[in-house]
Each structure stands twice: as C-alpha cells, then as structure tokens.
Design a protein around this motif. Sequence first.
Motif, mmCIF file in Angstrom:
data_model
loop_
_atom_site.group_PDB
_atom_site.id
_atom_site.type_symbol
_atom_site.label_atom_id
_atom_site.label_comp_id
_atom_site.label_asym_id
_atom_site.label_seq_id
_atom_site.Cartn_x
_atom_site.Cartn_y
_atom_site.Cartn_z
ATOM 1 N N LEU A 92 -21.235 25.762 52.110
ATOM 2 C CA LEU A 92 -20.168 24.883 51.641
ATOM 3 C C LEU A 92 -18.794 25.486 51.884
ATOM 4 C CD1 LEU A 92 -21.752 23.675 48.294
ATOM 5 C CD2 LEU A 92 -21.618 22.440 50.450
ATOM 6 N N HIS A 93 -17.853 24.627 52.200
ATOM 7 C CA HIS A 93 -16.474 25.033 52.474
ATOM 8 C C HIS A 93 -15.534 24.298 51.531
ATOM 9 C CE1 HIS A 93 -17.154 26.334 56.912
ATOM 10 N NE2 HIS A 93 -18.270 26.451 56.231
ATOM 11 N N CYS A 94 -14.381 24.878 51.325
ATOM 12 C CA CYS A 94 -13.309 24.226 50.576
ATOM 13 C C CYS A 94 -12.307 23.720 51.617
ATOM 14 C CB CYS A 94 -12.653 25.232 49.636
ATOM 15 S SG CYS A 94 -11.233 24.579 48.753
ATOM 16 N N HIS A 95 -12.183 22.405 51.734
ATOM 17 C CA HIS A 95 -11.333 21.789 52.761
ATOM 18 C C HIS A 95 -10.041 21.266 52.138
ATOM 19 C CE1 HIS A 95 -10.046 19.295 56.094
ATOM 20 N NE2 HIS A 95 -10.023 18.246 55.292
ATOM 21 N N HIS A 96 -8.919 21.546 52.788
ATOM 22 C CA HIS A 96 -7.637 21.008 52.341
ATOM 23 C C HIS A 96 -7.479 19.594 52.899
ATOM 24 C CE1 HIS A 96 -6.880 25.246 51.548
ATOM 25 N NE2 HIS A 96 -5.968 24.826 50.686
ATOM 26 N N ILE A 97 -7.284 18.620 52.015
ATOM 27 C CA ILE A 97 -7.150 17.228 52.421
ATOM 28 C C ILE A 97 -5.914 17.062 53.292
ATOM 29 C CG2 ILE A 97 -6.834 14.861 51.584
ATOM 30 C CD1 ILE A 97 -8.320 15.897 48.973
ATOM 31 N N ILE A 98 -4.781 17.524 52.778
ATOM 32 C CA ILE A 98 -3.576 17.604 53.608
ATOM 33 C C ILE A 98 -3.556 19.031 54.130
ATOM 34 C CG2 ILE A 98 -1.061 17.493 53.682
ATOM 35 C CD1 ILE A 98 -1.187 15.677 51.215
ATOM 36 N N PRO A 99 -3.672 19.218 55.435
ATOM 37 C CA PRO A 99 -3.732 20.573 55.978
ATOM 38 C C PRO A 99 -2.549 21.424 55.532
ATOM 39 C CG PRO A 99 -4.145 18.942 57.689
ATOM 40 C CD PRO A 99 -3.691 18.193 56.482
ATOM 41 N N LYS A 100 -2.825 22.696 55.267
ATOM 42 C CA LYS A 100 -1.741 23.601 54.875
ATOM 43 C C LYS A 100 -0.670 23.642 55.964
ATOM 44 C CE LYS A 100 -2.810 27.401 52.675
ATOM 45 N NZ LYS A 100 -3.447 28.672 52.319
ATOM 46 N N ALA A 101 -1.102 23.551 57.223
ATOM 47 C CA ALA A 101 -0.158 23.557 58.341
ATOM 48 C C ALA A 101 0.757 22.342 58.337
ATOM 49 C CB ALA A 101 -0.909 23.635 59.668
ATOM 50 N N ALA A 102 0.305 21.258 57.672
ATOM 51 C CA ALA A 102 1.123 20.044 57.590
ATOM 52 C C ALA A 102 1.852 19.967 56.252
ATOM 53 C CB ALA A 102 0.249 18.812 57.778
ATOM 54 N N GLY A 103 1.910 21.089 55.536
ATOM 55 C CA GLY A 103 2.638 21.139 54.275
ATOM 56 C C GLY A 103 1.805 20.855 53.046
ATOM 57 N N GLY A 104 0.483 20.830 53.200
ATOM 58 C CA GLY A 104 -0.386 20.569 52.053
ATOM 59 C C GLY A 104 -0.406 21.736 51.092
ATOM 60 N N PRO A 105 -0.370 21.450 49.788
ATOM 61 C CA PRO A 105 -0.378 22.527 48.795
ATOM 62 C C PRO A 105 -1.765 23.137 48.630
ATOM 63 C CG PRO A 105 -0.365 20.401 47.694
ATOM 64 C CD PRO A 105 -0.252 20.123 49.165
ATOM 65 N N VAL A 112 -11.322 19.662 48.660
ATOM 66 C CA VAL A 112 -12.598 18.973 48.479
ATOM 67 C C VAL A 112 -13.700 19.850 49.087
ATOM 68 C CG1 VAL A 112 -12.387 17.657 50.634
ATOM 69 C CG2 VAL A 112 -13.766 16.744 48.760
ATOM 70 N N THR A 113 -14.890 19.754 48.524
ATOM 71 C CA THR A 113 -16.033 20.510 49.025
ATOM 72 C C THR A 113 -16.686 19.758 50.182
ATOM 73 O OG1 THR A 113 -16.469 21.433 46.838
ATOM 74 C CG2 THR A 113 -18.277 21.489 48.413
ATOM 75 N N LEU A 114 -16.872 20.462 51.308
ATOM 76 C CA LEU A 114 -17.568 19.908 52.468
ATOM 77 C C LEU A 114 -18.571 20.940 52.965
ATOM 78 C CD1 LEU A 114 -14.596 18.426 54.548
ATOM 79 C CD2 LEU A 114 -16.159 17.174 53.047
ATOM 80 N N CYS A 115 -19.716 20.465 53.490
ATOM 81 C CA CYS A 115 -20.648 21.384 54.135
ATOM 82 C C CYS A 115 -20.043 21.771 55.489
ATOM 83 C CB CYS A 115 -22.024 20.744 54.300
ATOM 84 S SG CYS A 115 -22.070 19.369 55.479
ATOM 85 N N GLU A 116 -20.606 22.793 56.104
ATOM 86 C CA GLU A 116 -20.044 23.278 57.371
ATOM 87 C C GLU A 116 -20.023 22.184 58.441
ATOM 88 O OE1 GLU A 116 -20.346 27.142 60.274
ATOM 89 O OE2 GLU A 116 -22.105 26.606 59.085
ATOM 90 N N ARG A 117 -21.106 21.427 58.549
ATOM 91 C CA ARG A 117 -21.180 20.361 59.559
ATOM 92 C C ARG A 117 -20.089 19.312 59.361
ATOM 93 N NH1 ARG A 117 -26.060 16.560 59.299
ATOM 94 N NH2 ARG A 117 -24.512 15.419 58.180
ATOM 95 N N CYS A 118 -19.946 18.838 58.125
ATOM 96 C CA CYS A 118 -18.923 17.824 57.837
ATOM 97 C C CYS A 118 -17.507 18.395 58.003
ATOM 98 C CB CYS A 118 -19.101 17.265 56.428
ATOM 99 S SG CYS A 118 -20.563 16.199 56.278
ATOM 100 N N HIS A 119 -17.339 19.667 57.626
ATOM 101 C CA HIS A 119 -16.027 20.297 57.749
ATOM 102 C C HIS A 119 -15.599 20.346 59.221
ATOM 103 C CE1 HIS A 119 -13.222 23.789 56.363
ATOM 104 N NE2 HIS A 119 -12.590 22.642 56.401
ATOM 105 N N LYS A 120 -16.532 20.713 60.076
ATOM 106 C CA LYS A 120 -16.224 20.753 61.519
ATOM 107 C C LYS A 120 -15.893 19.357 62.030
ATOM 108 C CE LYS A 120 -18.828 24.859 62.804
ATOM 109 N NZ LYS A 120 -19.977 25.407 63.524
ATOM 110 N N ARG A 121 -16.660 18.368 61.593
ATOM 111 C CA ARG A 121 -16.435 16.991 62.032
ATOM 112 C C ARG A 121 -15.052 16.497 61.579
ATOM 113 N NH1 ARG A 121 -20.952 12.715 61.070
ATOM 114 N NH2 ARG A 121 -21.343 13.007 63.279
ATOM 115 N N VAL A 122 -14.697 16.762 60.327
ATOM 116 C CA VAL A 122 -13.392 16.338 59.799
ATOM 117 C C VAL A 122 -12.272 16.981 60.609
ATOM 118 C CG1 VAL A 122 -11.825 16.568 57.823
ATOM 119 C CG2 VAL A 122 -14.164 15.764 57.479
ATOM 120 N N HIS A 123 -12.418 18.263 60.917
ATOM 121 C CA HIS A 123 -11.369 18.932 61.698
ATOM 122 C C HIS A 123 -11.294 18.391 63.121
ATOM 123 C CE1 HIS A 123 -9.359 21.914 59.217
ATOM 124 N NE2 HIS A 123 -10.462 21.889 58.504
ATOM 125 N N ARG A 124 -12.423 18.034 63.691
ATOM 126 C CA ARG A 124 -12.415 17.439 65.026
ATOM 127 C C ARG A 124 -11.713 16.086 65.006
ATOM 128 N NH1 ARG A 124 -17.595 18.850 65.742
ATOM 129 N NH2 ARG A 124 -18.338 16.811 65.109
#
Length: 146
Positions: A92-105, A112-124
């Motif tokens: 499991l990963h902790c994913h930032h909804i608004i990316p930190k690079a885009a100013g997300g706190p 939000v909690t995402l598994c590795e597979r979903c985390h990779k998909r969201v980032h893609r």
Amino acid sequence: MSKFVTLTCEWCDDEYERHPANADDSRFCSRDCQISNRQEEGNYVSGEDHPKWKGGNGRETLRERVLERDNYTCQRCGSESDDVRTQAEVNLHCHHIIPKAAGGPDVMENAVTLCERCHKRVHRERSNIHETAPELLAELREVVCE
C-alpha cells in the motif's frame, strides 16, 4: 594545532568545541541546552502550537495515519492489508491527491491509500493533471486546501 575552537555553553557553562566556521553561530553545547534555554525564555513552541505541526502524536508518519484512516485498503480497487505480512504483499502507498509538485499540501485531507498497481495507474493517467485538467486541479485545491 587543533582545527576546533573551544567555547562555553550559555546554558550549562560546559566547554565544547566547534569548527571555526560554525563558532560564531554556536551558543550551546547540545540541543538539550538550546531547548532548555528556549523554554526558560518562553521561546520554545512544540506540538499544536508550532506553525509546522501537521497533527498526530509526533510518532506516526502521514503515511501511517492515512493507511489507518483508510483501514489498510486501496481506495481504488479495494485490495486490503491488515497486517505486516499482507501489507508487504499488497504494498500500500500513500498517494497525494493534488501532487506536491503542483502545490498540494502534505496533509491527511490530500492523501489517499492506493495499492502499488493502482498508484502506478493513477500516476500514468494523471501525472500531468496541472496541464491536462487545470479546472479539476482548481476544484481539488478548493476542496482540499481550504
């Protein structure tokens, strides 16, 4: 010839050594003496009163708090992990909804909690959200940051 200079701690009066480049800024022999001095002067702020406090008890990381809040379950596909063994399997990963690079706190509301597979998909799919969906990013900022 020593490469260090000998100084006297302003709090405990013990002698200590510092490199000459750091000697001008040094007033205390240790972090404990520095904190004790600040506490006595009323300048020491910690916990909820500290401007950088992010909640919690100071021992848990944001990741740990988010995984616990989300019941160790991927919020996209529902994969679960309730102990250390299965956490390693599900990863499991902790994913930032608004990316930190885009100013997300770096706060619970933006994670939000995402598994590795979903985390990779969201980032893609959403790696350039600030370019492809600025209106969505603005809406997320409104909800998360205010």
